[in-house]
Motif scaffolding. Structure first.
Motif, PDB file in Angstrom:
ATOM      1  N   ARG A 116       3.902  14.338  -3.930  1.00 12.41           N
ATOM      2  CA  ARG A 116       3.452  14.282  -2.817  1.00 12.41           C
ATOM      3  C   ARG A 116       3.712  14.697  -1.713  1.00 12.41           C
ATOM      4  NH1 ARG A 116      -1.204  10.449  -6.000  1.00 12.41           N
ATOM      5  NH2 ARG A 116      -2.224  12.374  -6.739  1.00 12.41           N
ATOM      6  N   MET A 117       4.903  13.496  -1.395  1.00 10.74           N
ATOM      7  CA  MET A 117       5.459  13.361  -0.286  1.00 10.74           C
ATOM      8  C   MET A 117       6.489  15.137   0.168  1.00 10.74           C
ATOM      9  SD  MET A 117       9.101  10.773   0.516  1.00 10.74           S
ATOM     10  CE  MET A 117      10.642  12.009  -0.956  1.00 10.74           C
ATOM     11  N   VAL A 118       6.710  15.641  -1.151  1.00 11.00           N
ATOM     12  CA  VAL A 118       7.687  17.175  -0.942  1.00 11.00           C
ATOM     13  C   VAL A 118       5.841  17.696  -0.025  1.00 11.00           C
ATOM     14  CG1 VAL A 118       8.594  18.793  -1.593  1.00 11.00           C
ATOM     15  CG2 VAL A 118       9.442  16.796  -2.221  1.00 11.00           C
ATOM     16  N   ALA A 119       4.919  18.066  -1.738  1.00  5.33           N
ATOM     17  CA  ALA A 119       3.677  19.013  -0.541  1.00  5.33           C
ATOM     18  C   ALA A 119       3.852  18.991   0.630  1.00  5.33           C
ATOM     19  CB  ALA A 119       3.250  18.764  -2.109  1.00  5.33           C
ATOM     20  N   PHE A 156       1.391  21.744   2.376  1.00  6.49           N
ATOM     21  CA  PHE A 156       0.153  21.562   1.483  1.00  6.49           C
ATOM     22  C   PHE A 156      -0.584  19.951   1.198  1.00  6.49           C
ATOM     23  CE2 PHE A 156       2.578  25.148   0.106  1.00  6.49           C
ATOM     24  CZ  PHE A 156       2.041  25.996  -0.223  1.00  6.49           C
ATOM     25  N   THR A 157      -2.273  20.025   1.196  1.00  8.86           N
ATOM     26  CA  THR A 157      -2.543  18.788   1.658  1.00  8.86           C
ATOM     27  C   THR A 157      -2.412  18.514   0.035  1.00  8.86           C
ATOM     28  OG1 THR A 157      -5.011  20.386   1.175  1.00  8.86           O
ATOM     29  CG2 THR A 157      -4.160  19.549   3.360  1.00  8.86           C
ATOM     30  N   LYS A 183      -2.203  27.403  -3.427  1.00  6.46           N
ATOM     31  CA  LYS A 183      -1.839  26.058  -3.386  1.00  6.46           C
ATOM     32  C   LYS A 183      -0.572  25.717  -4.832  1.00  6.46           C
ATOM     33  CE  LYS A 183      -4.842  26.316  -8.145  1.00  6.46           C
ATOM     34  NZ  LYS A 183      -5.969  26.763  -8.307  1.00  6.46           N
ATOM     35  N   LEU A 184      -0.125  24.608  -4.745  1.00 15.81           N
ATOM     36  CA  LEU A 184       0.947  24.062  -4.851  1.00 15.81           C
ATOM     37  C   LEU A 184       0.707  23.572  -6.380  1.00 15.81           C
ATOM     38  CD1 LEU A 184       3.309  24.409  -3.691  1.00 15.81           C
ATOM     39  CD2 LEU A 184       3.498  22.116  -3.321  1.00 15.81           C
ATOM     40  N   VAL A 185       1.771  24.206  -7.667  1.00 16.74           N
ATOM     41  CA  VAL A 185       0.973  24.076  -8.560  1.00 16.74           C
ATOM     42  C   VAL A 185       2.490  23.195  -9.403  1.00 16.74           C
ATOM     43  CG1 VAL A 185       1.668  24.454 -11.393  1.00 16.74           C
ATOM     44  CG2 VAL A 185       0.384  26.084  -9.113  1.00 16.74           C
ATOM     45  N   LYS A 236       0.713  -1.347  -0.287  1.00 22.16           N
ATOM     46  CA  LYS A 236      -0.220  -0.074  -0.225  1.00 22.16           C
ATOM     47  C   LYS A 236       0.878   0.941  -0.104  1.00 22.16           C
ATOM     48  CE  LYS A 236      -4.527  -1.691   0.844  1.00 22.16           C
ATOM     49  NZ  LYS A 236      -4.035  -2.999   0.412  1.00 22.16           N
ATOM     50  N   LEU A 237       0.491   2.335  -0.781  1.00 25.47           N
ATOM     51  CA  LEU A 237       1.009   3.569  -0.418  1.00 25.47           C
ATOM     52  C   LEU A 237       1.193   3.760   0.823  1.00 25.47           C
ATOM     53  CD1 LEU A 237      -0.478   4.970  -3.656  1.00 25.47           C
ATOM     54  CD2 LEU A 237       1.602   5.259  -3.349  1.00 25.47           C
ATOM     55  N   PRO A 238       2.199   4.719   1.354  1.00 24.50           N
ATOM     56  CA  PRO A 238       2.354   5.056   2.775  1.00 24.50           C
ATOM     57  C   PRO A 238       0.936   6.668   3.095  1.00 24.50           C
ATOM     58  CG  PRO A 238       4.068   6.155   0.673  1.00 24.50           C
ATOM     59  CD  PRO A 238       3.337   5.206   0.382  1.00 24.50           C
ATOM     60  N   THR A 239       1.107   7.228   3.595  1.00 20.68           N
ATOM     61  CA  THR A 239       0.267   8.169   3.876  1.00 20.68           C
ATOM     62  C   THR A 239       1.561   9.407   4.441  1.00 20.68           C
ATOM     63  OG1 THR A 239      -0.370   8.113   6.224  1.00 20.68           O
ATOM     64  CG2 THR A 239      -2.211   7.484   4.007  1.00 20.68           C
ATOM     65  N   TYR A 240       1.662  10.526   4.310  1.00 19.34           N
ATOM     66  CA  TYR A 240       2.042  11.841   4.117  1.00 19.34           C
ATOM     67  C   TYR A 240       1.649  12.972   5.211  1.00 19.34           C
ATOM     68  CZ  TYR A 240       3.331  10.010  -0.200  1.00 19.34           C
ATOM     69  OH  TYR A 240       3.496   8.952  -1.195  1.00 19.34           O
ATOM     70  N   THR A 241       1.866  12.978   6.173  1.00 18.10           N
ATOM     71  CA  THR A 241       1.250  14.044   7.091  1.00 18.10           C
ATOM     72  C   THR A 241       1.860  15.128   6.785  1.00 18.10           C
ATOM     73  OG1 THR A 241       3.186  12.843   8.575  1.00 18.10           O
ATOM     74  CG2 THR A 241       1.293  14.173   9.655  1.00 18.10           C
ATOM     75  N   VAL A 242       0.846  16.718   6.580  1.00 22.87           N
ATOM     76  CA  VAL A 242       1.383  17.193   6.257  1.00 22.87           C
ATOM     77  C   VAL A 242       1.693  18.377   7.325  1.00 22.87           C
ATOM     78  CG1 VAL A 242      -0.210  19.585   5.212  1.00 22.87           C
ATOM     79  CG2 VAL A 242      -0.330  17.262   4.778  1.00 22.87           C
ATOM     80  N   ALA A 243       2.522  19.007   7.272  1.00 24.24           N
ATOM     81  CA  ALA A 243       3.230  19.788   7.717  1.00 24.24           C
ATOM     82  C   ALA A 243       3.034  21.266   8.104  1.00 24.24           C
ATOM     83  CB  ALA A 243       5.112  20.376   7.659  1.00 24.24           C
ATOM     84  N   LYS A 244       2.308  21.481   9.797  1.00 26.07           N
ATOM     85  CA  LYS A 244       2.196  22.493  10.348  1.00 26.07           C
ATOM     86  C   LYS A 244       2.921  23.544  10.525  1.00 26.07           C
ATOM     87  CE  LYS A 244      -2.363  21.364  11.709  1.00 26.07           C
ATOM     88  NZ  LYS A 244      -2.516  20.203  10.358  1.00 26.07           N
ATOM     89  N   ASN A 245       2.318  25.067   9.949  1.00 30.73           N
ATOM     90  CA  ASN A 245       3.171  26.505  10.007  1.00 30.73           C
ATOM     91  C   ASN A 245       4.125  26.547   9.425  1.00 30.73           C
ATOM     92  OD1 ASN A 245       0.869  27.250  11.575  1.00 30.73           O
ATOM     93  ND2 ASN A 245       1.809  25.952  13.313  1.00 30.73           N
ATOM     94  N   VAL A 246       4.475  26.221   8.568  1.00 30.55           N
ATOM     95  CA  VAL A 246       5.505  25.882   7.892  1.00 30.55           C
ATOM     96  C   VAL A 246       5.903  27.652   7.158  1.00 30.55           C
ATOM     97  CG1 VAL A 246       7.306  25.189   5.492  1.00 30.55           C
ATOM     98  CG2 VAL A 246       5.558  23.558   6.232  1.00 30.55           C
TER      99      VAL A 246
END
Lengths: 306, 215
Positions: free
Chosen positions: A100-103, A108-109, A69-71, A43-53
């Protein structure tokens, strides 16, 4: 995608029989992996979205924050690598997941990402003109390109390899191609490589890799050559019929392309990649995408910051 | 200028490739086109039907689709191992033959019906009438549209590049991949095509002049 439906049906049948139905859809990338592993495919991992970057020194990041949003630039025609399902518009694959991992690290969600399909020929333009914030799409780092764009990474060490039919015995690597028919894309680097007289191969030059794979399946050609990452994607799509030889004969380190002068963002992405290689996220991404081809996991090369 | 000097041999190969596939397809198209035009004006209904079907089918199919069929379907069903060059020439030749056929047929229609009737009353067969009376007169009229058709054929041959045929337009792909600026690349490719198309129109102008008659 003819084979995907039966494979999915088979997976569902297996689920039903073993009585371990687990709520169907599991989050991301609507790509149900085909047969290998069936129901218990990685299965693909899930990524934790960082806060207050806060990356105030990065103009790219500031622009993206303002936009909300990120393009991200990506490829759309490489299965399991950089792919866009034409009916659902869902993106999937190894490069997409790295993006997505970097985002997520940038805060960014998944829904705050806007994807842009960028063709190989216009990658430098799209990045330098700011049409994309960063780009993940089989983008080989080289000095020529470093004059125009910046590179984070490398996040994957690709190299020209050979895709053959599963039952192929006579092709074992680039030195066994004498008199064999090899297919690649017209005007591409791997084609120029395979045309060198020392290989002694006959070449077929078509417009798309999917055409080459078609020719391979119908036995019009004996092998397809390009970066192993792309080939692994096709092998993952068709694991019963195709395999990658696994003896790369050129070096193509893939990097994340971004604005040439945005060193802050470059360093941030480098750290992000390093962090997720260490915590195993990177490996999980590989196993659930390119790993389905049967080619085993190789640790990525060391990051080269500059 | 650099891009041409650095890779002149590849450019030359491409140029010769375009020239040769154009020439081969032109011959195929001319022969088939004239035969089909004969079919379409013949007194035999099945032949007329065949000619009409041929033109309708080939003229209304996108050329790329014909190339796809020639490259991916034909070798699988009919002739495995046929060279892409031959397959490409056939696709291009068949496609163009439908245009040649229509040009020739319109040329034939301009010959007054009295000419054919006179020939018939002298006891000539259909094929004699066509060969000695109608076609020579029709040819003069057909020359200008044929010139346009062959110029279009030259440019259409660029599609063959995507199907494993070495030709001029494919050179552009390799050069862009090597990182040369796009404008000079296209300039040289355009000049290459211009040389061929100018030569074609020149040849046809010569033929036209040679065939002129006082009317």
């Amino acid at each position: 995608m003819k084979f995907r439906k039966p494979a999915a049906a088979a997976a569902i049948a297996v689920l039903a029989l073993t009585g371990t139905a687990c709520g169907g859809k599991s989050g991301s990338a609507g790509d149900k992996p085909p047969a290998p592993g069936g129901a218990n495919a990685p299965k693909l991992p899930t990524y934790t979205v960082a806060k207050n970057v806060t990356l105030n020194a990065s103009p790219t990041f500031k622009k993206a924050k303002k936009r909300g949003k990120l393009v991200i630039g990506a490829k759309a025609d490489q299965p399991y690598l950089g792919f866009e399902d034409q009916s659902t518009k869902e993106r999937s694959g190894f490069d997409i997941e790295i993006a997505r991992m970097v985002a997520a690290d940038l805060g960014f969600t998944k829904d705050q990402i806007e994807w842009k399909t960028v063709d190989s020929g216009i990658r430098e333009t799209a990045i330098s003109k700011g049409q994309v914030d960063y780009l993940v799409g089989t983008y080989t780092i080289n000095d020529e390109r470093k004059k125009l764009v910046g590179f984070a990474g490398p996040y994957y060490k690709a190299g020209a390899d050979l895709l053959v039919r599963k039952d192929e015995k006579s092709i074992t690597g680039p030195d066994s191609l004498k008199g064999k028919k090899v297919c690649s894309i017209k005007g591409s680097t791997p084609l120029a490589e395979i045309k060198k007289p020392e290989y002694g191969a006959k070449t077929t030059e078509l417009a798309k890799y999917s055409d080459c794979v078609q020719e391979l399946l119908t036995k019009q050609v004996d092998a397809v050559t390009t970066d192993d990452a792309i080939l692994k994607g096709y092998a993952a799509q068709n694991p019963k019929k195709l395999k990658v030889i696994g003896k790369p004969f050129t070096e193509e380190p893939y990097g994340v392309g971004l604005n040439k002068d945005d060193k802050t963002l470059r360093d941030f992405i480098n750290n992000s990649i390093e962090k997720h290689v260490e915590d195993g996220t990177y490996k999980k991404i590989y196993e659930a995408t390119l790993g389905l081809s049967g080619s085993s996991y190789v640790a990525p090369p060391a990051i080269e910051p500059y | 200028m650099n891009v041409l000097l650095d890779h002149f041999s590849a450019f030359r190969d491409g140029f010769i490739g375009t020239l040769s596939i154009t020439a081969v397809s032109a011959v195929i198209a001319l022969v088939l086109g004239v035969v089909m035009a004969g079919f379409r004006v013949s007194p035999v209904p099945p032949l007329r039907f065949f000619g009409t079907a041929w033109v309708t089918l080939l003229r209304n199919t996108p050329l790329t689709l014909l190339f796809l069929i020639a490259t991916f379907v034909v070798p699988e069903i009919l002739f495995p191992g046929m060279s892409p060059y031959v397959l490409g020439s056939l696709a291009l030749g068949f496609y163009t033959s439908s245009f040649v056929c229509e040009a020739v047929r319109s040329g034939i229609s301009t010959v007054p019906i009295g000419q054919a009737e006179a020939a018939r009353s002298l006891g000539m067969t259909f094929s004699q009438t066509l060969r000695t009376i109608v076609l020579p007169q029709a040819t003069r009229i057909v020359i200008p549209p044929l010139s346009s058709i062959f110029i279009a054929l030259t440019k259409n041959s660029a599609i063959a590049g995507a199907f494993s045929v070495v030709e001029l337009f494919g050179w552009q792909k390799s050069m862009s991949d090597l990182g040369y600026a796009i404008v000079p690349i296209f300039l040289w490719v355009a000049i290459g095509y211009l040389v061929i198309t100018f030569a074609i129109s020149g040849i046809f102008r010569l033929i036209e002049r040679r065939m002129e008659v006082a009317r």
